[in-house]
Design an enzyme around this catalytic site. Structure first.
Site, PDB file in Angstrom:
ATOM      1  N   SER A  64      33.572  45.429  31.880  1.00 47.31           N
ATOM      2  CA  SER A  64      33.364  45.710  30.785  1.00 47.31           C
ATOM      3  C   SER A  64      31.763  46.713  31.132  1.00 47.31           C
ATOM      4  O   SER A  64      31.445  46.598  31.856  1.00 47.31           O
ATOM      5  CB  SER A  64      32.847  44.224  30.191  1.00 47.31           C
ATOM      6  OG  SER A  64      33.780  43.766  30.286  1.00 47.31           O
TER       7      SER A  64
HETATM    8  N1  SAH Z   1      34.475  39.908  33.579  1.00 46.28           N
HETATM    9  C1  SAH Z   1      35.293  41.480  33.792  1.00 46.28           C
HETATM   10  C2  SAH Z   1      36.126  41.863  32.875  1.00 46.28           C
HETATM   11  C3  SAH Z   1      37.515  42.360  32.892  1.00 46.28           C
HETATM   12  S1  SAH Z   1      38.250  42.744  31.960  1.00 46.28           S
HETATM   13  C4  SAH Z   1      34.282  42.483  34.573  1.00 46.28           C
HETATM   14  O1  SAH Z   1      33.245  41.970  34.603  1.00 46.28           O
HETATM   15  O2  SAH Z   1      35.224  42.727  35.231  1.00 46.28           O
HETATM   16  C5  SAH Z   1      38.891  41.277  31.287  1.00 46.28           C
HETATM   17  C6  SAH Z   1      39.955  40.985  32.112  1.00 46.28           C
HETATM   18  O3  SAH Z   1      40.072  39.381  31.553  1.00 46.28           O
HETATM   19  C7  SAH Z   1      40.921  41.231  32.630  1.00 46.28           C
HETATM   20  O4  SAH Z   1      40.806  40.955  34.247  1.00 46.28           O
HETATM   21  C8  SAH Z   1      42.422  40.105  32.419  1.00 46.28           C
HETATM   22  O5  SAH Z   1      43.090  40.463  33.151  1.00 46.28           O
HETATM   23  C9  SAH Z   1      41.701  39.192  32.198  1.00 46.28           C
HETATM   24  N2  SAH Z   1      42.591  38.715  31.028  1.00 46.28           N
HETATM   25  C10 SAH Z   1      43.349  38.138  30.440  1.00 46.28           C
HETATM   26  N3  SAH Z   1      44.019  37.103  29.654  1.00 46.28           N
HETATM   27  C11 SAH Z   1      43.451  36.509  30.238  1.00 46.28           C
HETATM   28  C12 SAH Z   1      44.241  35.149  30.646  1.00 46.28           C
HETATM   29  N4  SAH Z   1      44.614  34.577  29.467  1.00 46.28           N
HETATM   30  N5  SAH Z   1      43.184  34.351  31.295  1.00 46.28           N
HETATM   31  C13 SAH Z   1      42.397  34.847  32.576  1.00 46.28           C
HETATM   32  N6  SAH Z   1      42.153  36.625  32.535  1.00 46.28           N
HETATM   33  C14 SAH Z   1      42.223  37.010  31.533  1.00 46.28           C
END
Ligand code: SAH
Length: 213
Positions: A64
């Site tokens: 993000s």
């Molecule tokens: N907090 C992260 C943001 C990554 S983007 C950072 O700082 O890098 C969002 C993430 O949510 C992705 O890695 C995606 O695989 C995950 N995601 C999507 N749906 C999900 C679910 N149902 N349960 C757990 N993770 C999920």
């Protein structure tokens, strides 16, 4: 890659940018000043790591934008030793920021590749999350509930009921809700059955998907 004085300088500048954009929580700003974001990215992005933008982290996902991390972290109002559940571990950067703010962090990721990579990276950087799990965040982590706060870092088409149920009374759930574009939503649990809802501006996240991959 290492963490050098030039990176610290860039982090200080990033904190200035975030303050100008309206982030005021000292605990959030301090964590962003300390956590080496460039170490959460592929080395080819090193020179851009402290720009206020999102970047790809593999498996079709993104780390993000720092402003978004700061905005969500600020809404959580984290206090030392709070039990915080994060849905969407991804690169682990948001996990690290929460840890830097003094939280006991539990985090769930549905992409096995990212889960494995981040499980190795965080301890290497001295970031001790309480629990990292490969699983489906729609279910939360019932075995570790209740939580002082819950943060969802993927765009949720709706607010999953299990997450609401795993919140302490007085606890805060920060979740971007919507399909194409999301409205940052804060739910505060008032009692067993009632939640107070606040909505903030529009954001854009990768989608929250069901089941593990
Ligand atoms: N907090 C992260 C943001 C990554 S983007 C950072 O700082 O890098 C969002 C993430 O949510 C992705 O890695 C995606 O695989 C995950 N995601 C999507 N749906 C999900 C679910 N149902 N349960 C757990 N993770 C999920």
């Amino acid at each position: 890659m290492r963490d050098l004085a030039k990176h610290q300088g860039l982090r200080n500048q990033l904190v200035e940018v975030l303050m100008k954009k309206g982030i005021t929580d000292k605990n959030v700003l301090q964590a962003i000043k300390t956590i080496p974001r460039h170490l959460f990215l592929d080395s080819s992005f090193e020179n851009f790591a402290y720009q206020d933008t999102a970047f790809p982290i593999g498996a079709g996902q993104t780390i993000s934008q720092p402003y978004t991390v700061a905005f969500q972290s600020q809404l959580l109002e984290v206090k030392r030793d709070d039990k915080v559940l994060e849905i969407g571990t991804g690169s682990g950067y948001q996990t690290a920021v929460l840890y830097g703010m003094g939280a006991r962090v539990f985090s769930v990721e549905r992409q096995n590749e990212l889960y494995k990579k981040t499980s190795v990276l965080l301890p290497k950087l001295g970031i001790r999350a309480r629990h990292l799990t490969f699983g489906d965040g729609y279910k939360g982590l019932p075995n570790f509930a209740p939580f002082d706060s819950i943060i969802v870092t993927a765009g949720a088409p709706f607010i999953p009921q299990p997450l609401m149920a795993q919140l302490k009374i007085g606890g805060r759930l920060v979740i971007p809700v919507g399909e194409e574009q999301q409205i940052m939503t804060l739910l505060i649990r008032k009692n067993e059955t009632q939640f107070e809802k606040h909505e903030f501006g529009d954001f854009r996240f990768v989608p929250m998907l069901e089941d593990r991959n």
